[in-house]
Scaffold this motif. Structure first.
Motif, short mmCIF file in Angstrom:
data_model
loop_
_atom_site.label_atom_id
_atom_site.label_comp_id
_atom_site.label_asym_id
_atom_site.label_seq_id
_atom_site.Cartn_x
_atom_site.Cartn_y
_atom_site.Cartn_z
N GLY A 155 0.85 -1.10 0.08
CA GLY A 155 0.03 -0.07 0.11
C GLY A 155 0.87 1.18 -0.07
O GLY A 155 0.30 2.38 0.08
N LYS A 156 2.04 1.17 -0.04
CA LYS A 156 2.99 2.42 0.19
C LYS A 156 3.04 2.74 -1.42
O LYS A 156 3.27 1.96 -2.45
CB LYS A 156 4.30 2.03 0.50
N LYS A 157 3.08 4.40 -1.63
CA LYS A 157 3.10 4.96 -2.90
C LYS A 157 4.45 5.31 -3.18
O LYS A 157 5.23 5.88 -2.36
CB LYS A 157 2.00 6.39 -2.85
N ILE A 158 4.98 5.20 -4.45
CA ILE A 158 6.34 5.42 -4.77
C ILE A 158 6.27 6.37 -6.03
O ILE A 158 5.63 5.88 -6.96
CB ILE A 158 7.06 4.33 -5.17
N THR A 159 6.88 7.24 -5.85
CA THR A 159 7.00 8.35 -7.18
C THR A 159 8.44 8.36 -7.70
O THR A 159 9.22 8.56 -7.01
CB THR A 159 6.26 9.80 -6.68
N VAL A 160 8.49 8.34 -8.93
CA VAL A 160 9.64 8.18 -9.66
C VAL A 160 9.75 9.26 -10.64
O VAL A 160 8.93 9.63 -11.37
CB VAL A 160 10.07 6.92 -10.19
N ASN A 161 11.18 9.81 -10.84
CA ASN A 161 11.22 10.84 -11.76
C ASN A 161 11.74 10.45 -13.26
O ASN A 161 12.27 9.24 -13.36
CB ASN A 161 12.06 11.88 -11.20
N PRO A 162 11.49 11.21 -14.32
CA PRO A 162 12.10 10.77 -15.37
C PRO A 162 13.70 10.63 -15.56
O PRO A 162 14.09 11.09 -14.74
CB PRO A 162 11.99 12.04 -16.36
N GLY A 163 13.79 9.47 -16.24
CA GLY A 163 15.30 8.97 -16.35
C GLY A 163 15.58 7.74 -15.36
O GLY A 163 16.65 7.34 -15.27
N ARG A 164 14.56 7.50 -14.43
CA ARG A 164 14.63 6.48 -13.41
C ARG A 164 14.60 5.15 -13.94
O ARG A 164 13.57 4.90 -14.73
CB ARG A 164 13.66 6.57 -12.40
N VAL A 165 15.55 4.30 -13.79
CA VAL A 165 15.55 2.93 -14.39
C VAL A 165 14.37 1.99 -13.68
O VAL A 165 14.26 2.38 -12.22
CB VAL A 165 16.89 2.31 -14.32
N HIS A 166 13.48 1.38 -14.12
CA HIS A 166 12.63 0.64 -13.66
C HIS A 166 12.46 -0.82 -14.22
O HIS A 166 12.59 -0.70 -15.43
CB HIS A 166 11.28 1.21 -13.56
N GLY A 167 11.86 -1.75 -13.58
CA GLY A 167 11.82 -3.01 -13.94
C GLY A 167 12.26 -4.42 -13.31
O GLY A 167 12.51 -4.08 -11.94
#
Length: 232
Positions: free
Chosen positions: A113-125
């Protein structure tokens, strides 16, 4: 007696076929690293140092930076990936698969239930964890920059025990459709079904260490990085 004579040829045929399959698979592996340069790779995220030394990719942690990723320029969808690594016991790392870089700000909610906000350029996967800590979740699957843990190893102690401290370890990672499976030194680890992302780059992570002087300058090394691309 008759059954024995029938069974033996069948057994020989099965073993022969298995050997042929393994030989064919070995022939299909293509190296992702030429042993001399980082051609075909690009760095995203933090500013950890990536070099080539004696035919090995070396990642070195630096202070005051986020997670760093050395990424293949080419995306991959269905594949078998094998890689060997040697990690300092103080570092955390991972192998990114089917990963991408955000082009805009995103917000995700984890299973807790925790919200995570990520910025442009962030690697994800998807990340196949490299965890030399006492937790010993090497081979588990973590969703970097999105949902957090998807398959930890708290119920797979045999997989956690397969990791070798201060030695070279080998991962086998298979991605087929929504199936992602991992092996640590030949021992089965994660077996995940997830279809959030079907394609993306492969990357080698050097985790951020903040200002922890004990972890700055520590290294992780990779070698024999190779892949078989599978048909869709």
């Amino acid at each position: 007696m008759t059954r024995t004579w029938i069974a033996l040829p069948c057994l020989v045929a099965v073993l022969f076929a298995s050997g042929v399959c393994q030989a064919e698979e070995s022939e299909k592996f293509v190296p992702l690293f030429d042993g001399e340069t980082l051609d075909g790779w690009v760095q995203h995220g933090g500013t950890a140092k990536y070099t080539v030394e004696d035919g090995v990719i070396v990642g070195t942690s630096v202070p005051k930076t986020g997670n760093s990723f050395l990424c293949t320029e080419k995306p991959y969808t269905n594949f078998i990936l094998e890689v060997e690594y040697l990690v300092d016991p103080l570092l955390n790392s991972g192998i990114q698969i089917r990963s991408n870089v955000y082009d805009e700000k995103k917000t995700y909610t984890t299973d807790e239930g925790k919200k995570i906000t990520v910025n442009p350029g962030r690697v994800h996967g998807y990340q196949v964890e490299i965890d030399p800590s006492d937790r010993a979740w090497s081979g588990g699957i973590y969703d970097e920059g999105r949902r957090g843990w998807l398959f930890n190893l708290k119920d797979k102690p045999e997989a956690g025990a397969a990791f070798k401290q201060n030695e070279w370890n080998k991962y086998r990672i298979e991605c087929r459709g929504d199936s992602i499976k991992t092996w640590v030194n030949g021992v089965p680890a994660a077996d995940l079904k997830d279809d959030m992302t079907s394609t993306g780059f492969i990357a080698l992570q050097v985790h951020g260490v903040g200002n922890d002087e004990k972890k700055v300058g520590k290294q992780i090394k990779w070698r024999n990085v190779k892949i078989i691309e599978l048909e869709d």
